[in-house]
Design a protein around this motif. Structure first.
Motif, short mmCIF file in Angstrom:
data_model
loop_
_atom_site.label_atom_id
_atom_site.label_comp_id
_atom_site.label_asym_id
_atom_site.label_seq_id
_atom_site.Cartn_x
_atom_site.Cartn_y
_atom_site.Cartn_z
N MET A 32 0.84 -1.19 0.00
CA MET A 32 0.00 0.00 0.00
C MET A 32 0.88 1.24 0.00
N LEU A 33 0.50 2.21 -0.80
CA LEU A 33 1.25 3.45 -0.89
C LEU A 33 0.34 4.63 -0.55
N VAL A 34 0.75 5.42 0.44
CA VAL A 34 0.04 6.63 0.82
C VAL A 34 1.08 7.74 0.92
N HIS A 35 0.94 8.78 0.09
CA HIS A 35 1.93 9.86 0.02
C HIS A 35 3.35 9.29 -0.05
N PRO A 36 3.63 8.47 -1.05
CA PRO A 36 4.93 7.78 -1.10
C PRO A 36 6.06 8.61 -1.67
N ASP A 37 5.76 9.74 -2.32
CA ASP A 37 6.81 10.52 -2.98
C ASP A 37 7.32 11.58 -2.01
N PHE A 38 8.48 11.32 -1.42
CA PHE A 38 9.02 12.21 -0.41
C PHE A 38 9.69 13.44 -1.00
N SER A 39 9.68 13.57 -2.32
CA SER A 39 10.21 14.77 -2.96
C SER A 39 9.15 15.84 -3.13
N HIS A 40 7.90 15.56 -2.71
CA HIS A 40 6.81 16.52 -2.82
C HIS A 40 6.18 16.77 -1.45
N ARG A 41 5.62 17.95 -1.29
CA ARG A 41 4.89 18.27 -0.07
C ARG A 41 3.65 17.38 0.05
N ALA A 42 3.34 16.95 1.27
CA ALA A 42 2.11 16.20 1.54
C ALA A 42 1.39 16.88 2.69
N THR A 43 0.08 17.06 2.55
CA THR A 43 -0.73 17.74 3.56
C THR A 43 -2.01 16.96 3.78
N VAL A 44 -2.39 16.77 5.04
CA VAL A 44 -3.68 16.17 5.38
C VAL A 44 -4.31 17.02 6.47
N THR A 45 -5.43 17.67 6.17
CA THR A 45 -6.15 18.45 7.18
C THR A 45 -7.06 17.52 7.97
N ALA A 46 -7.53 18.01 9.11
CA ALA A 46 -8.43 17.19 9.93
C ALA A 46 -9.71 16.84 9.18
N ASP A 47 -10.18 17.72 8.31
CA ASP A 47 -11.38 17.45 7.52
C ASP A 47 -11.17 16.31 6.53
N GLU A 48 -9.92 16.01 6.21
CA GLU A 48 -9.61 14.97 5.24
C GLU A 48 -9.29 13.62 5.88
N HIS A 49 -9.39 13.53 7.19
CA HIS A 49 -9.08 12.26 7.86
C HIS A 49 -10.05 11.16 7.40
N LEU A 50 -9.48 10.04 6.99
CA LEU A 50 -10.26 8.87 6.59
C LEU A 50 -9.90 7.74 7.54
N TRP A 51 -10.84 7.41 8.41
CA TRP A 51 -10.59 6.38 9.42
C TRP A 51 -10.83 4.99 8.81
N VAL A 52 -9.83 4.15 8.90
CA VAL A 52 -9.86 2.81 8.32
C VAL A 52 -9.69 1.79 9.44
N PRO A 53 -10.57 0.78 9.54
CA PRO A 53 -10.39 -0.24 10.58
C PRO A 53 -9.06 -0.97 10.41
N SER A 54 -8.39 -1.24 11.50
CA SER A 54 -7.17 -2.05 11.46
C SER A 54 -7.56 -3.52 11.55
N PRO A 55 -6.60 -4.43 11.40
CA PRO A 55 -6.94 -5.85 11.56
C PRO A 55 -7.42 -6.21 12.96
N GLN A 56 -7.18 -5.34 13.94
CA GLN A 56 -7.57 -5.63 15.31
C GLN A 56 -8.87 -4.89 15.64
N SER A 57 -9.85 -5.60 16.15
CA SER A 57 -11.15 -5.02 16.49
C SER A 57 -10.99 -3.87 17.49
N GLY A 58 -11.69 -2.78 17.24
CA GLY A 58 -11.68 -1.64 18.15
C GLY A 58 -10.57 -0.65 17.89
N VAL A 59 -9.72 -0.90 16.90
CA VAL A 59 -8.60 -0.01 16.60
C VAL A 59 -8.73 0.45 15.14
#
Length: 220
Positions: A1-28
């Motif tokens: 999985m690649l999320v903002h993988p290019d470290f030669s460019h600026r990456a920004t995530v505001t609180a409005d853009e948060h995408l909550w994804v369940p982890s493999p562990q329940s409750g997390v």
């Protein structure tokens, strides 16, 4: 999985853009800020523990860095409330949990093998902070590879990070602004090596996590 993988460019995530994804562990659940790899990955995330949730015991071959943002995070070394900064070095292991729920900022697989210090700092303690002109600084960790601190800046004060080898910022309180972006609490910003952007505290000032020096080897 690649999320903002290019470290030669600026990456920004505001609180409005948060995408909550369940982890493999329940409750997390987690917000992936950057990630290179599958479940065992170089990753920067916000992680949210529901009440009475836990992860099975596991190791961290590449180390783990944690800043507790709210609630109480626990493992065999203790119980840590808001403001605690933790570093578990490469080769460490633990079984994290939260009885009442917690929100933490986590960085995985981002420590060199010779970074062997275990760190526990309560950043809510007044003795952890020092004045540096109009700003206040809470030093957290410093090696030849990286510098980590919390900063408090008064309204309108320039951040001016040393971004020669890259910089990473998580806003904790207030606002950080430049000509293109306003980041409020839990806004995240990664600047590539050599970035000369000018950032300043907003009208109410800003408290933020700052890491510098750690991205040079990721840009070719």
């Amino acid at each position: 999985m690649l999320v903002h993988p290019d470290f030669s460019h600026r990456a920004t995530v505001t609180a409005d853009e948060h995408l909550w994804v369940p982890s493999p562990q329940s409750g997390v659940a987690r917000v992936m800020l950057d990630r290179l790899g599958a479940e065992q990955a170089r990753a920067t995330s916000l992680v949210r523990y529901a009440s009475a949730s836990h992860f099975p015991a596991h190791g961290h071959p590449g180390g783990e860095e944690i800043l507790v943002l709210s609630g109480t995070f626990s493992d065999s070394s203790g119980h840590y409330g808001p403001g605690w900064y933790l570093r578990n070095p490469p080769g460490s292991a633990h079984q994290p949990s939260s009885a009442d729920g917690a929100l933490i900022f986590v960085k995985l697989w981002q420590m060199p093998a010779d970074d062997t210090r275990t760190v526990r700092i309560d950043t809510r303690a007044a003795r952890a902070w020092r004045h540096d002109g109009p700003r206040q600084v809470c030093p957290l960790h410093q090696t030849e590879h990286e510098q980590v601190s919390l900063l408090r800046l008064p309204p309108g004060h320039a951040l001016q990070p040393d971004a020669q080898c890259g910089a990473e910022i998580l806003v904790l309180e207030g606002q950080l602004v430049d000509d293109a972006t306003e980041l409020g609490p839990l806004g995240w910003l990664r600047l590539p090596p050599g970035d000369t952007s000018e950032h300043r505290a907003g009208a109410s000032g800003v408290t933020l996590y700052l890491k510098t020096g750690h991205l040079a080897g990721l840009v070719t």
